[in-house]
Design an enzyme around this catalytic site. Structure first.
Site, PDB file in Angstrom:
ATOM      1  N   HIS A   1      48.055  28.351  42.122  1.00  0.00           N
ATOM      2  CA  HIS A   1      47.796  29.571  42.897  1.00  0.00           C
ATOM      3  C   HIS A   1      46.292  29.828  42.844  1.00  0.00           C
ATOM      4  O   HIS A   1      45.777  30.386  41.884  1.00  0.00           O
ATOM      5  CB  HIS A   1      48.590  30.719  42.256  1.00  0.00           C
ATOM      6  CG  HIS A   1      48.531  32.006  43.006  1.00  0.00           C
ATOM      7  ND1 HIS A   1      49.635  32.556  43.626  1.00  0.00           N
ATOM      8  CD2 HIS A   1      47.518  32.876  43.225  1.00  0.00           C
ATOM      9  CE1 HIS A   1      49.298  33.707  44.196  1.00  0.00           C
ATOM     10  NE2 HIS A   1      48.014  33.923  43.962  1.00  0.00           N
TER      11      HIS A   1
ATOM     12  N   CYS B   1      43.042  40.771  44.405  1.00  0.00           N
ATOM     13  CA  CYS B   1      43.618  41.322  43.181  1.00  0.00           C
ATOM     14  C   CYS B   1      42.918  42.632  42.872  1.00  0.00           C
ATOM     15  O   CYS B   1      41.726  42.643  42.606  1.00  0.00           O
ATOM     16  CB  CYS B   1      43.460  40.366  42.003  1.00  0.00           C
ATOM     17  SG  CYS B   1      44.020  41.079  40.449  1.00  0.00           S
TER      18      CYS B   1
ATOM     19  N   ASN C   1      43.274  35.313  48.583  1.00  0.00           N
ATOM     20  CA  ASN C   1      44.140  34.183  48.315  1.00  0.00           C
ATOM     21  C   ASN C   1      43.728  33.027  49.226  1.00  0.00           C
ATOM     22  O   ASN C   1      43.205  33.245  50.320  1.00  0.00           O
ATOM     23  CB  ASN C   1      45.587  34.576  48.673  1.00  0.00           C
ATOM     24  CG  ASN C   1      46.216  35.473  47.635  1.00  0.00           C
ATOM     25  OD1 ASN C   1      46.325  35.116  46.466  1.00  0.00           O
ATOM     26  ND2 ASN C   1      46.637  36.653  48.056  1.00  0.00           N
TER      27      ASN C   1
HETATM   28 MG    MG Z   1      46.978  35.711  44.573  1.00  0.00          MG
END
Ligand code: MG
Length: 313
Positions: free
Chosen positions: A220, A253, A262
């Site tokens: 991730h 975040c 992301n």
């Molecule tokens: Mg993320």
């Protein structure tokens, strides 16, 4: 690039034939957007993602509404989604109450979210790393007993904004403890987007040295420092075949000040397509979805591929 909006395909040895994308836009993306999106818009977003070929769409989070108001409609959203063969809608669950709600909603897969560092565990969960694992233990056990798949997210695996560098062995130790609870998959998170490819190899090697199969490991990555695709390629070379990404690059975040973005699913698809790796995703449909979602949010997508392909001609 060729005329139909796809890259030329030239493979590279040592890479998998196919990659599973865990689409996290509706959860990780929208949870970190300041706008609260209407349930009906979320439903359409998810349906369009599935229509584009995504088969794992992390849908929402069963945390108390006060924690994340953006996802307070978890039950209504799940109830509005048609179940389709082969399509999974995993959800985040922090505790026994969240699991009970998820089971009532008929989910098949859940995820718990731990931290590789003490500071982030305190800030995100108000607990030490050990205390958070204790909290998750009965959740993972009961979920598995109910036949659910359980993903264990591990944050701050490649750097922490308060603690700085995170020792590779520390990441591997917490990862092993998380998997020992009974998780079926581990997702290693670069929560602030600082990782570089050598570090990715080192963390993946340390995790495997603790006995974990690479088949159960996902990555991730965040694109804060422009490294997400380089790190993804490194992870694929190391044997990873599950990659998390967020349509249009939604989300960041909120607890990590410098964290933006992301990895965008479209950017990932462009690379994987060029390498000849099967994803099952129709890039045009996905780009159109992210252009539409950006209109809903009132700002353009940060994805390079969405900008390159989705601009009005
Ligand atoms: Mg993320």
């Amino acid at each position: 690039m060729v005329a139909d909006g796809l890259p030329d395909v030239i493979g590279l040895s040592g890479l998998p034939d196919a990659v599973t994308i865990c689409e996290v836009g509706p959860r990780d993306g929208l949870q970190n957007e300041s706008t609260v999106v209407a349930t009906e818009v979320k439903r359409e977003f998810i349906e369009r993602l599935v229509d584009a070929g995504l088969r794992r769409v992390e849908t929402t989070s069963f945390v108390p509404a006060a924690w994340i108001p953006q996802l307070a409609d978890a039950e209504q959203l799940l109830a509005s989604l048609p179940r389709r063969p082969g399509v999974r809608y995993p959800v985040l669950v922090p505790n026994a109450r969240g699991l009970a709600r998820a089971l009532d909603a008929g989910v098949e897969d859940i995820a718990v979210f731990a931290s590789a560092t003490e500071t982030f565990a305190q800030r995100n969960l108000n607990r030490s790393v050990a205390q958070s694992l204790e909290m998750f233990a009965p959740v993972v056990h009961d979920a598995r007993a109910a036949g659910l798949g359980v993903r264990g997210y591990l944050s701050m695996c490649f750097g922490d904004p308060w603690e700085g560098p995170v020792p590779v062995q520390q990441v591997a130790d917490v990862a092993a403890s998380l998997m020992a609870l009974g998780c079926t998959e581990l997702s290693l998170g670069d929560t602030i987007g600082v990782a570089t490819p050598g570090q990715v190899f080192a963390v993946l090697a340390a995790v495997q040295a603790k006995g974990m199969s690479i088949d159960a490991v996902a990555v991730h990555f965040h694109d804060t420092y422009g490294q997400a695709l380089s790190n993804t390629l490194a992870a694929l070379q190391a044997g990873v075949r599950v990659v998390d990404a967020s349509a249009g690059g939604l989300g960041g975040c909120p607890y990590a000040e410098s964290a933006t973005g992301n990895l965008a699913t479209e950017d990932l698809i462009w690379q994987l397509t060029g390498l000849g790796i099967e994803t099952g995703v129709d890039l045009d449909r996905l780009v159109a979805t992210s252009v539409w979602m950006a209109e809903q949010l009132g700002r353009p997508s940060p994805s390079r591929v969405v900008r390159a392909l989705g601009a009005p001609s």
